[in-house]
Scaffold this active site. Structure first.
Site, PDB file in Angstrom:
ATOM      1  N   CYS A  10      -0.338  12.012  -6.068  1.00 18.22           N
ATOM      2  CA  CYS A  10      -0.598  12.437  -4.705  1.00 18.22           C
ATOM      3  C   CYS A  10      -0.644  13.952  -4.666  1.00 18.22           C
ATOM      4  O   CYS A  10      -0.145  14.618  -5.572  1.00 18.22           O
ATOM      5  CB  CYS A  10       0.444  11.872  -3.754  1.00 18.22           C
ATOM      6  SG  CYS A  10       2.101  12.116  -4.349  1.00 18.22           S
ATOM      7  N   LYS A  36       0.848  -1.193   0.000  1.00 16.79           N
ATOM      8  CA  LYS A  36       0.000   0.000   0.000  1.00 16.79           C
ATOM      9  C   LYS A  36       0.889   1.251   0.000  1.00 16.79           C
ATOM     10  O   LYS A  36       1.876   1.301   0.743  1.00 16.79           O
ATOM     11  CB  LYS A  36      -0.900  -0.008   1.240  1.00 16.79           C
ATOM     12  CG  LYS A  36      -1.707   1.267   1.462  1.00 16.79           C
ATOM     13  CD  LYS A  36      -2.798   1.459   0.436  1.00 16.79           C
ATOM     14  CE  LYS A  36      -3.440   2.840   0.522  1.00 16.79           C
ATOM     15  NZ  LYS A  36      -4.407   3.092  -0.553  1.00 16.79           N
TER      16      LYS A  36
HETATM   17  C1  FMN Z   1      -9.302   0.676  -3.262  1.00 16.63           C
HETATM   18  C2  FMN Z   1      -8.170   1.185  -4.113  1.00 16.63           C
HETATM   19  C3  FMN Z   1      -7.048   1.743  -3.491  1.00 16.63           C
HETATM   20  C4  FMN Z   1      -5.987   2.208  -4.266  1.00 16.63           C
HETATM   21  N1  FMN Z   1      -4.871   2.699  -3.631  1.00 16.63           N
HETATM   22  C5  FMN Z   1      -3.774   3.029  -4.359  1.00 16.63           C
HETATM   23  C6  FMN Z   1      -2.543   3.378  -3.716  1.00 16.63           C
HETATM   24  O1  FMN Z   1      -2.440   3.409  -2.494  1.00 16.63           O
HETATM   25  N2  FMN Z   1      -1.490   3.681  -4.513  1.00 16.63           N
HETATM   26  C7  FMN Z   1      -1.532   3.627  -5.885  1.00 16.63           C
HETATM   27  O2  FMN Z   1      -0.521   3.885  -6.543  1.00 16.63           O
HETATM   28  N3  FMN Z   1      -2.687   3.283  -6.515  1.00 16.63           N
HETATM   29  C8  FMN Z   1      -3.790   2.975  -5.798  1.00 16.63           C
HETATM   30  N4  FMN Z   1      -4.938   2.568  -6.442  1.00 16.63           N
HETATM   31  C9  FMN Z   1      -4.978   2.512  -7.909  1.00 16.63           C
HETATM   32  C10 FMN Z   1      -4.672   1.104  -8.414  1.00 16.63           C
HETATM   33  O3  FMN Z   1      -3.370   0.715  -8.013  1.00 16.63           O
HETATM   34  C11 FMN Z   1      -4.788   1.031  -9.949  1.00 16.63           C
HETATM   35  O4  FMN Z   1      -3.800   1.860 -10.531  1.00 16.63           O
HETATM   36  C12 FMN Z   1      -6.149   1.427 -10.491  1.00 16.63           C
HETATM   37  O5  FMN Z   1      -7.193   0.964  -9.666  1.00 16.63           O
HETATM   38  C13 FMN Z   1      -6.360   0.894 -11.914  1.00 16.63           C
HETATM   39  O6  FMN Z   1      -6.308  -0.514 -11.921  1.00 16.63           O
HETATM   40  P1  FMN Z   1      -7.638  -1.444 -12.015  1.00 16.63           P
HETATM   41  O7  FMN Z   1      -8.367  -0.996 -13.261  1.00 16.63           O
HETATM   42  O8  FMN Z   1      -7.125  -2.837 -12.073  1.00 16.63           O
HETATM   43  O9  FMN Z   1      -8.436  -1.166 -10.774  1.00 16.63           O
HETATM   44  C14 FMN Z   1      -6.037   2.118  -5.686  1.00 16.63           C
HETATM   45  C15 FMN Z   1      -7.172   1.557  -6.301  1.00 16.63           C
HETATM   46  C16 FMN Z   1      -8.214   1.088  -5.540  1.00 16.63           C
HETATM   47  C17 FMN Z   1      -9.408   0.462  -6.232  1.00 16.63           C
END
Ligand code: FMN
Length: 311
Positions: free
Chosen positions: A129, A46
């Protein structure tokens, strides 16, 4: 036998799938499940801030018909927690440590702590961020992005990559690639959630999530075309030494295949992992193998980056 491996910096990954940062990676219990999941070649922790954060209150994640929307507010247990976890397990697989400072100073201080530690994996600097108030997030502020990397690489010599927000303009692909190519980055991870979207719950006529008046980042199937475009555009522009982690919209093995075709080395899974749990990696690996055998490919290198365009 189908070969699905990749290399970044001096690491070899025996499988190309991993979790996307923020999903199944906040606690030891979750991380352990990814570490031993069939089909997962690595994990990313995370995104950490220097000290623990509770994140946003209220409903902060919701599934929607074509994916998910969230505004988590970076809940995490603090850098030391994830540093301890990754150092403890780094001999088992190459691991990624994600950091997301709320300021440039935060990011540089965390990198200094990692530099001085026994960590020997890969660091993913999350550029989605907050930045200076009144300015966009760091990944959309090209000057600040260049400045952070300049200052980071002045002292940091462990493998470092950046997690990028999606870009939507050809000029922005050119601009970000020009900056990234100036640094010895091990990788870029693209895309983070598509930011500041809105979804309405038709039962209640309310926004689906509580923080930020309902604005949140979206992921899942709806993000796939944007992810493919960002992987492709960056693969076409970045120095070949900079590897790519493709993230966004993976639900099936075919989605993994498409990201590789656009140039991804590793592929990470967020929303679908959230929905299905760590057994998703075994399913995706099998579906990718099926897709490859349909095309008579035995190795991901047979088609990585080989997308054809129409005349
Ligand atoms: C619940 C949740 C928490 C996330 N937290 C982070 C994070 O802490 N750091 C980060 O770089 N991306 C975070 N993301 C983004 C994901 O890493 C990813 O880039 C984004 O969801 C696209 O991928 P997906 O289409 O497979 O969901 C988060 C996404 C979700 C759904």
């Amino acid at each position: 036998m189908t070969s699905m491996t990749a290399s970044i910096a001096n690491f070899t990954f025996n499988d190309i799938l991993l979790n996307a940062a923020g999903v199944y990676c906040q606690t030891d219990e979750e991380l352990d499940q990814i570490l031993k999941a069939d089909g997962a070649g690595s994990l990313v922790t995370k995104s950490a801030t220097p000290i623990e954060r509770a994140g946003n209150p209220g409903v902060r994640y919701a599934d929607m018909p074509l994916g998910s929307i969230n505004s988590m507010g970076l809940p995490n247990l603090g850098l030391d927690y994830y540093l301890d976890y990754t150092i403890k397990h780094q001999s088992e697989k190459p691991l990624f440590l994600s950091i997301a400072g709320l300021s440039k100073a935060d990011n540089l201080n965390m990198l200094k702590e990692i530099q001085a530690s026994d960590f020997n994996g890969l660091v993913e600097l999350n550029l989605s961020c907050p930045n200076v108030p009144g300015k966009p997030q760091t990944g959309y502020d090209f000057e600040t992005t260049a400045q952070i990397l300049e200052e980071a690489f002045a002292f940091f010599d462990k493998p470092l990559g950046v997690k990028l927000p999606p870009y939507f303009d050809i000029a922005h692909f050119d601009m970000i690639a020009k900056i990234l190519n100036q640094f010895p980055l091990a990788f870029v991870n693209t895309i983070n959630s598509i930011g500041n979207a809105m979804m309405v719950d038709p039962e209640t006529d309310t926004a689906m999530i509580a923080p930020k008046g309902g604005f949140g980042g979206i992921g899942g199937a709806i993000a796939k075309p944007t992810a493919l475009a960002n992987v492709r555009a960056l693969r076409q522009r970045l120095n070949p030494e900079i590897k790519i982690i493709g993230t966004g919209g993976v639900k099936t093995g075919r989605d993994v295949y498409d990201l590789i075709l656009c140039g991804a080395d590793l592929v990470s899974v967020g929303t679908t992992l959230h929905q299905e749990g760590p057994q998703v990696f075994g399913r995706l690996k099998q579906e990718l193998a099926d897709e490859m055998s349909k095309k008579n490919y035995t190795d991901v290198t047979d088609f990585r980056g080989q997308l054809q365009t129409l005349a």
